[in-house]
Write an enzyme that holds these catalytic residues in place. Structure first.
Site, PDB file in Angstrom:
ATOM      1  N   ARG A   1      33.364  70.136  23.085  1.00 33.72           N
ATOM      2  CA  ARG A   1      33.864  68.776  22.845  1.00 33.72           C
ATOM      3  C   ARG A   1      35.322  68.667  23.294  1.00 33.72           C
ATOM      4  O   ARG A   1      35.938  69.663  23.648  1.00 33.72           O
ATOM      5  CB  ARG A   1      33.676  68.427  21.371  1.00 33.72           C
ATOM      6  CG  ARG A   1      32.180  68.308  21.015  1.00 33.72           C
ATOM      7  CD  ARG A   1      31.959  68.158  19.522  1.00 33.72           C
ATOM      8  NE  ARG A   1      32.762  67.067  19.006  1.00 33.72           N
ATOM      9  CZ  ARG A   1      33.127  66.946  17.716  1.00 33.72           C
ATOM     10  NH1 ARG A   1      32.760  67.865  16.846  1.00 33.72           N
ATOM     11  NH2 ARG A   1      33.857  65.928  17.327  1.00 33.72           N
TER      12      ARG A   1
ATOM     13  N   ARG B   1      21.276  38.808  32.651  1.00 33.38           N
ATOM     14  CA  ARG B   1      20.130  39.731  32.623  1.00 33.38           C
ATOM     15  C   ARG B   1      20.451  41.113  32.068  1.00 33.38           C
ATOM     16  O   ARG B   1      19.554  41.887  31.777  1.00 33.38           O
ATOM     17  CB  ARG B   1      19.530  39.853  34.036  1.00 33.38           C
ATOM     18  CG  ARG B   1      18.614  38.690  34.367  1.00 33.38           C
ATOM     19  CD  ARG B   1      18.072  38.810  35.765  1.00 33.38           C
ATOM     20  NE  ARG B   1      19.068  38.426  36.754  1.00 33.38           N
ATOM     21  CZ  ARG B   1      18.993  38.736  38.051  1.00 33.38           C
ATOM     22  NH1 ARG B   1      17.982  39.463  38.495  1.00 33.38           N
ATOM     23  NH2 ARG B   1      19.917  38.337  38.891  1.00 33.38           N
TER      24      ARG B   1
ATOM     25  N   LEU C   1      35.102  39.783  43.120  1.00 32.47           N
ATOM     26  CA  LEU C   1      34.502  38.747  42.277  1.00 32.47           C
ATOM     27  C   LEU C   1      33.797  39.381  41.084  1.00 32.47           C
ATOM     28  O   LEU C   1      32.935  40.237  41.238  1.00 32.47           O
ATOM     29  CB  LEU C   1      33.493  37.909  43.072  1.00 32.47           C
ATOM     30  CG  LEU C   1      34.029  37.237  44.340  1.00 32.47           C
ATOM     31  CD1 LEU C   1      32.993  36.250  44.880  1.00 32.47           C
ATOM     32  CD2 LEU C   1      35.348  36.521  44.087  1.00 32.47           C
TER      33      LEU C   1
ATOM     34  N   GLU D   1      20.989  30.891  52.728  1.00 34.08           N
ATOM     35  CA  GLU D   1      20.536  31.349  51.423  1.00 34.08           C
ATOM     36  C   GLU D   1      19.028  31.196  51.317  1.00 34.08           C
ATOM     37  O   GLU D   1      18.436  30.277  51.899  1.00 34.08           O
ATOM     38  CB  GLU D   1      21.235  30.559  50.307  1.00 34.08           C
ATOM     39  CG  GLU D   1      22.695  30.909  50.142  1.00 34.08           C
ATOM     40  CD  GLU D   1      22.919  32.400  49.967  1.00 34.08           C
ATOM     41  OE1 GLU D   1      22.436  32.981  48.975  1.00 34.08           O
ATOM     42  OE2 GLU D   1      23.556  33.023  50.850  1.00 34.08           O
TER      43      GLU D   1
ATOM     44  N   ASN E   1      37.697  72.701   8.851  1.00 33.94           N
ATOM     45  CA  ASN E   1      38.933  72.100   9.359  1.00 33.94           C
ATOM     46  C   ASN E   1      39.238  70.748   8.755  1.00 33.94           C
ATOM     47  O   ASN E   1      40.279  70.185   9.009  1.00 33.94           O
ATOM     48  CB  ASN E   1      38.871  71.978  10.893  1.00 33.94           C
ATOM     49  CG  ASN E   1      37.687  71.150  11.366  1.00 33.94           C
ATOM     50  OD1 ASN E   1      36.624  71.168  10.747  1.00 33.94           O
ATOM     51  ND2 ASN E   1      37.866  70.421  12.449  1.00 33.94           N
TER      52      ASN E   1
HETATM   53  C1  UD1 Z   1      24.944  36.259  47.084  1.00 32.85           C
HETATM   54  C2  UD1 Z   1      25.045  35.692  48.483  1.00 32.85           C
HETATM   55  C3  UD1 Z   1      23.790  36.112  49.277  1.00 32.85           C
HETATM   56  C4  UD1 Z   1      23.679  37.627  49.293  1.00 32.85           C
HETATM   57  C5  UD1 Z   1      23.687  38.168  47.866  1.00 32.85           C
HETATM   58  C6  UD1 Z   1      23.766  39.675  47.892  1.00 32.85           C
HETATM   59  C7  UD1 Z   1      26.266  33.575  48.305  1.00 32.85           C
HETATM   60  C8  UD1 Z   1      26.168  32.115  48.293  1.00 32.85           C
HETATM   61  N1  UD1 Z   1      25.131  34.251  48.400  1.00 32.85           N
HETATM   62  O1  UD1 Z   1      23.830  35.653  46.446  1.00 32.85           O
HETATM   63  O2  UD1 Z   1      23.876  35.641  50.603  1.00 32.85           O
HETATM   64  O3  UD1 Z   1      22.493  38.024  49.960  1.00 32.85           O
HETATM   65  O4  UD1 Z   1      24.829  37.680  47.138  1.00 32.85           O
HETATM   66  O5  UD1 Z   1      23.624  40.192  46.612  1.00 32.85           O
HETATM   67  O6  UD1 Z   1      27.363  34.094  48.286  1.00 32.85           O
HETATM   68  N2  UD1 Z   1      30.304  34.916  41.348  1.00 32.85           N
HETATM   69  C9  UD1 Z   1      31.449  34.448  40.757  1.00 32.85           C
HETATM   70  N3  UD1 Z   1      31.585  33.100  40.563  1.00 32.85           N
HETATM   71  C10 UD1 Z   1      30.631  32.206  40.941  1.00 32.85           C
HETATM   72  C11 UD1 Z   1      29.456  32.695  41.527  1.00 32.85           C
HETATM   73  C12 UD1 Z   1      29.321  34.056  41.735  1.00 32.85           C
HETATM   74  O7  UD1 Z   1      32.341  35.224  40.415  1.00 32.85           O
HETATM   75  O8  UD1 Z   1      30.849  31.012  40.746  1.00 32.85           O
HETATM   76  C13 UD1 Z   1      30.164  36.353  41.595  1.00 32.85           C
HETATM   77  C14 UD1 Z   1      29.078  36.994  40.764  1.00 32.85           C
HETATM   78  O9  UD1 Z   1      29.628  37.569  39.585  1.00 32.85           O
HETATM   79  C15 UD1 Z   1      28.546  38.082  41.677  1.00 32.85           C
HETATM   80  C16 UD1 Z   1      28.791  37.547  43.056  1.00 32.85           C
HETATM   81  O10 UD1 Z   1      29.787  36.545  42.928  1.00 32.85           O
HETATM   82  O11 UD1 Z   1      29.282  39.284  41.513  1.00 32.85           O
HETATM   83  C17 UD1 Z   1      27.533  37.018  43.716  1.00 32.85           C
HETATM   84  O12 UD1 Z   1      27.043  35.930  42.984  1.00 32.85           O
HETATM   85  P1  UD1 Z   1      25.487  35.713  42.764  1.00 32.85           P
HETATM   86  O13 UD1 Z   1      25.308  34.473  42.009  1.00 32.85           O
HETATM   87  O14 UD1 Z   1      24.881  36.945  42.231  1.00 32.85           O
HETATM   88  O15 UD1 Z   1      25.009  35.468  44.262  1.00 32.85           O
HETATM   89  P2  UD1 Z   1      23.560  35.661  44.859  1.00 32.85           P
HETATM   90  O16 UD1 Z   1      22.746  34.484  44.564  1.00 32.85           O
HETATM   91  O17 UD1 Z   1      23.023  36.979  44.465  1.00 32.85           O
END
Ligand code: UD1
Ligand code: CA
Length: 459
Positions: free
Chosen positions: A329, A28, A21, A168, A382
């Site tokens: 280099r 950020r 993913l 969550e 050069n």
């Molecule tokens: C997610 C997990 C959480 C875990 C945490 C660890 C879920 C619902 N929650 O939370 O349990 O502890 O990761 O870091 O899965 N992404 C997509 N498309 C979307 C949403 C997300 O590609 O629609 C990708 C993001 O780019 C990222 C990953 O999925 O790489 C996680 O998404 P993020 O929104 O960061 O989830 P968290 O809230 O951190």
């Protein structure tokens, strides 16, 4: 190493699809570049994850990117040409993102692993460990870790050693928030149930998103087993901002330093040496403090790299010594026992065995034959503002200090170049070339000058 082959052999024989993913916005990072393309030790985060899933035995790889993310597709294909790239048009949650790869899911595989493009420190062995419970009958395996600060993570809810749900942070009760065992985000699903489970995930939660984490409760409700596999927190750290990127860099650098030392290199102050992911270091190499390696450097056995040297795209054959303060280099190719000293810059140059370039020199676009000596302050001119030209120096030549070699120019074998020369024409083998005006001497001139100057002042 043994543990790795053990895990891989237990999972071998089962086909595996990895879905990575990478559709996050990465707000950020405050960057024009997609988050997963930010680099650690000279390689994108996405590349680390792709390499790890590959090594863990994924025969097929799918990447889910956000809209307008051509660079993500390009990077994916540069690493795994046959990988499929899917676009998630709207960010409706992690389960929704996995389903963007529906076409790949429908093709099926024994094991499906889901990885995050922004969790780059994960090791292949860990993915293999995550796949193991599937071979033993579980429908879902989730990577867990004991979080120093669990806030923001999904909590793993266990019952009698079995995983029954992931809650969550914002959906958790106070009691559930007290759990320190958290979801790293990496998951393995058995291929025969994955699609059916993912499709039935609803979005009745605080964020109104389709949570991949709900795959656990859906599978368990169907009577399947779910397992939590523990991993060290350091390995599952996600990168969301530049500070976390620097932290990941620190972890990777520590791994690279340990590997270099384990292979027989001496690092006097390892914490001050920075490697690239692809740096190759031989045995009995000594690296003094404060050395930086860009991509594409190979260091053969017995090389000494003195302090404050900067290298990229270079090869150092055995017995070479460079620095302190040397800059190599791209295209710097140093033959056996070459000496490159302080304040020397070398670019796109082949130095034959035993060549010495000891001080204050720039060599660019040149070939230098074996055992030649390049004096202090030598410069290859050069570049004429439009094109680069080559300088060719034969074996055994001696270039006197402070000479400018105006390319294209060839200096024959065993020739001598007088100090301070500007060399614009080819020099034959065994010749002496003096590319400067003759020295004029006026006897007594200085004494006369001083006498007159003093007399004028006392008036
Ligand atoms: C997610 C997990 C959480 C875990 C945490 C660890 C879920 C619902 N929650 O939370 O349990 O502890 O990761 O870091 O899965 N992404 C997509 N498309 C979307 C949403 C997300 O590609 O629609 C990708 C993001 O780019 C990222 C990953 O999925 O790489 C996680 O998404 P993020 O929104 O960061 O989830 P968290 O809230 O951190
Ligand atoms: Ca996250």
């Amino acid at each position: 190493m043994e543990a790795r082959s053990d895990h891989l052999s237990r999972t071998s024989g089962r086909s595996c699809l990895a879905i990575v993913l990478a559709a996050g916005e990465g707000t950020r990072m405050r960057s024009a570049r997609p988050k997963v393309l930010h680099e650690i030790a000279g390689r994108s985060m996405l590349a680390y994850v792709l390499a790890a899933v590959r090594e863990a035995g994924a025969s097929r790889v799918a990447v889910v990117a956000g809209p307008d993310r051509d660079e993500v597709a390009r990077e994916t294909r540069a690493i795994i040409p046959e990988a499929q790239v899917f676009v998630q048009r709207e960010r409706l949650g992690t389960a929704h993102a996995v389903l963007a790869a529906e076409e790949a899911l429908r093709d099926g595989a024994d094991d499906i692993i889901v990885a995050y493009g922004d969790t780059p420190l994960i090791e292949a062995e860990t993915f293999a460990k995550l796949r193991r419970p599937l071979a033993e009958g579980a429908a879902v395996a989730v990577l867990g870790f004991e979080a120093k600060d669990p806030a923001g993570y999904g909590r793993l809810i266990l019952e009698g050693g079995r995983l029954i749900a992931i809650r969550e942070d914002r959906d958790a009760s106070d009691a559930e928030r007290g759990i320190g065992f958290c979801n790293a985000g990496l998951m393995a699903l058995r291929g025969d149930v994955a699609f059916d489970v993912l499709r039935r995930i609803a979005k009745n939660n605080a964020k109104g998103e389709y949570y991949l984490t709900d795959a656990v409760s859906v599978a368990v409700a169907d009577g399947h087993a779910a397992i939590a596999v523990p991993a060290p927190e350091e390995e599952v750290q996600g990168v969301n901002d530049r500070a976390q990127l620097a932290e990941a860099e620190r972890v990777v650098q520590e791994r690279l330093r340990r590997a270099a030392m384990a292979n027989g290199a001496t690092l006097i102050a390892p914490e001050t040496v920075f490697f690239s992911h692809d740096t190759r270091i031989g045995r009995d190499v000594v690296i003094e403090p404060n050395v930086f390696f860009g991509p594409g450097v190979t260091v053969e056995d017995g090389v000494v790299i003195h302090a404050f040297s900067h290298l990229e795209g270079a090869r150092l054959a055995s017995g070479v010594s460079i620095g302190p303060f040397a800059r190599l280099r791209p295209g710097a190719d140093l033959g056996p026992n070459v000496r490159v000293g302080n304040f020397v810059e070398i670019k796109n140059v082949e130095l034959g065995p035993g060549v010495k370039v000891n001080h204050l020199t720039y060599l660019g676009d040149a070939t230098v034959g074996a055992n030649s000596n390049i004096g202090a302050g030598t410069i290859t001119c050069n570049y004429d503002g439009f094109t680069k030209h080559r300088t060719v120096i034969g074996e055994g030549a001696f270039v006197g200090t402070n000479s400018s070699l105006v390319a294209p120019v060839t200096i024959g074998e065993n020739a001598y170049i007088g100090s301070g020369s500007v060399i614009t024409d080819d020099v034959p083998a065994d010749a002496l070339a003096l590319g400067r005006g003759r020295q004029a001497v006026k006897e007594g001139w200085a004494a006369d000058f001083r006498k007159k100057a003093k007399a004028a002042k006392s008036k």
